[in-house]
Design an enzyme around this catalytic site. Structure first.
Site, PDB file in Angstrom:
ATOM      1  CD  GLU A 174      -2.749  -1.426   2.270  1.00 44.79           C
ATOM      2  OE1 GLU A 174      -2.709  -0.556   3.364  1.00 44.79           O
ATOM      3  OE2 GLU A 174      -3.734  -2.241   2.405  1.00 44.79           O
ATOM      4  CD  GLU A 208      -4.689  -8.029   1.797  1.00 47.21           C
ATOM      5  OE1 GLU A 208      -5.583  -7.210   2.188  1.00 47.21           O
ATOM      6  OE2 GLU A 208      -3.262  -7.684   1.876  1.00 47.21           O
TER       7      GLU A 208
HETATM    8  C1  HAH Z   1      -5.667  -4.544   3.930  1.00 48.52           C
HETATM    9  N1  HAH Z   1      -6.067  -3.247   3.929  1.00 48.52           N
HETATM   10  C2  HAH Z   1      -4.278  -5.023   4.483  1.00 48.52           C
HETATM   11  O1  HAH Z   1      -3.382  -5.323   3.541  1.00 48.52           O
HETATM   12  C3  HAH Z   1      -4.252  -6.083   5.541  1.00 48.52           C
HETATM   13  O2  HAH Z   1      -3.022  -6.327   6.087  1.00 48.52           O
HETATM   14  C4  HAH Z   1      -5.246  -5.968   6.498  1.00 48.52           C
HETATM   15  O3  HAH Z   1      -5.090  -7.287   7.467  1.00 48.52           O
HETATM   16  C5  HAH Z   1      -6.590  -5.723   6.023  1.00 48.52           C
HETATM   17  C6  HAH Z   1      -6.837  -5.244   4.802  1.00 48.52           C
HETATM   18  C7  HAH Z   1      -6.935  -2.910   2.847  1.00 48.52           C
HETATM   19  C8  HAH Z   1      -7.325  -1.329   3.239  1.00 48.52           C
HETATM   20  C9  HAH Z   1      -8.383  -1.082   2.738  1.00 48.52           C
HETATM   21  O4  HAH Z   1      -9.217  -2.002   1.750  1.00 48.52           O
HETATM   22  C10 HAH Z   1      -9.094   0.067   2.885  1.00 48.52           C
HETATM   23  C11 HAH Z   1      -8.312   1.138   3.851  1.00 48.52           C
HETATM   24  C12 HAH Z   1      -7.284   0.615   4.350  1.00 48.52           C
HETATM   25  C13 HAH Z   1      -6.699  -0.543   4.232  1.00 48.52           C
END
Ligand code: HAH
Length: 363
Positions: A161, A268
């Site tokens: 990210e 994911e």
């Molecule tokens: C993910 N971020 C991460 O990669 C993972 O490590 C965590 O456990 C859950 C989600 C996604 C995300 C999003 O879709 C929107 C805003 C912030 C983060």
């Protein structure tokens, strides 16, 4: 006569018992798991906690999946809480489970702005550290963690990210960027590659279906590849919902990332039963109805069908699809974006039974 009767009885018992053994009282399709249905296409993974591996979810994982990802246990904050202290217990137990059951592991993750330990950006007096010190700390962290799971973890999300969600900003304004500049990204890949030259290294991000963000992710990964940085794949998180992505967005996304010539992994996947929102907020009074209604289920089935149809179409480019959590019993979406709002984003229900969407995607 008596002898014939005895022999006949034995024969009858033999025939009956072998019939029962070869036709156990099982429903058709019970033997196969997701990993078997998709064996010709891609690896099927799931995000896990060490706790889940000690419950009835463990059996489900072994039956349905051939890859796992630690949901939190290998993130920098949990695994490296203080400068000279690593916390290995949770990550080790997940690694042991995978080895025991011949399941592969995707490591998640080595460098991220979120869930980072506070010590990493500051010195003993609380001041922000220099670029040299921060890169040295990043190197020590990556070297130690990657080394420990060498040979067990086949792929790592190296940087997570790093792209900004603001349309007119390229990279996320994180402490990593403010202290090191853009260079930290390439450095993280170099450190990981030096620690384990056999591991596949990924850049991982979300909202990849949005044309503006997608273009920025593409630009970053292409620039790394063109500069000779050891990057082998692109991780598309796939946190989607009943109202997005459209088929066109999906096709465009996989077409564009396929053109990079790197392997793609959906890292994911989940499909929320609520319309997509990207920012955390409190639950509102009118949001009391969190029942998994037939309408929500039907919309989710359609979205799962759409996604897997496109994944299959791009199977030459996609090497793995990982779900973010096991079953609707609990998932991170029960608390994000709306705190305390129950979601039902996965293919298994609260009782670990296969949902309608399961049967539709394996068809
Ligand atoms: C993910 N971020 C991460 O990669 C993972 O490590 C965590 O456990 C859950 C989600 C996604 C995300 C999003 O879709 C929107 C805003 C912030 C983060």
């Amino acid at each position: 006569m008596k002898k014939i009767l005895i022999a006949g009885t034995f024969l009858l018992v033999y025939i009956l018992s072998s019939f029962i053994i070869s036709h156990p009282l099982k429903k058709e399709g019970d033997e196969k798991g997701l990993k078997d249905y998709f064996a010709k296409y891609f690896t099927i993974g799931v995000a896990v906690s060490p706790r889940a591996l000690q419950t009835d979810e463990a059996g489900l994982i072994v039956k349905e999946f051939n890859s796992i990802t630690p949901e939190n246990a290998m993130k920098m904050g949990p695994i490296h809480p203080r400068e000279n202290e690593y916390y290995w217990k949770d990550a080790d137990s997940i690694a042991a489970f995978a080895r025991r059951n011949h399941i592969r592991i995707r490591g998640h993750n080595l460098c991220w702005h979120s869930q980072a330990p506070r010590w990493i950006f500051t010195n003993a007096t609380g001041d922000t550290v220099s670029k040299e010190i921060l890169l040295q700390r990043l190197k020590d962290h990556i070297t130690t963690v990657v080394n420990r799971y060498k040979g067990t973890i086949y792929a790592w999300d190296v940087v997570n990210e790093a792209i900004s969600d603001k349309p007119d900003e390229y990279l996320r304004n994180s402490p990593w960027l403010r202290i090191c500049g853009e260079e930290y990204i390439a450095k993280a890949f170099q450190y990981a590659h030096e620690a384990d030259p056999d591991a596949l290294l990924f850049y991982n991000d979300y909202n990849e279906i949005n044309p503006v963000k997608r273009e920025k992710i593409y630009r970053l990964v292409k620039s790394l590849k063109d500069a000779g940085v050891p990057i082998h794949g692109i991780g598309l998180q796939g946190h989607w919902a009943i109202n997005e992505p459209s088929e066109e967005e999906l096709n465009k996304t996989f077409k564009q990332f396929s053109s990079l010539g790197l392997t793609i992994q959906v890292t994911e996947l989940d499909i929320s039963v609520y319309a997509k929102e990207h920012n955390a907020r409190e639950r509102m009074a009118e949001e009391q109805n969190t029942v998994f209604t037939p309408e929500k289920e039907a919309a989710q089935v359609e979205m799962y069908k759409r996604c897997f149809a496109v994944f299959k179409k791009y199977r030459k480019n996609i090497s793995s699809v990982t779900f973010w959590n096991i079953s609707d019993r609990s998932s991170w979406l029960d608390n994000f974006p709306v705190r305390g709002r129950k979601d039902y984003p996965l293919l298994f229900d609260k009782n670990l039974q296969r949902k309608k969407a399961y049967w539709e995607v394996v068809k």
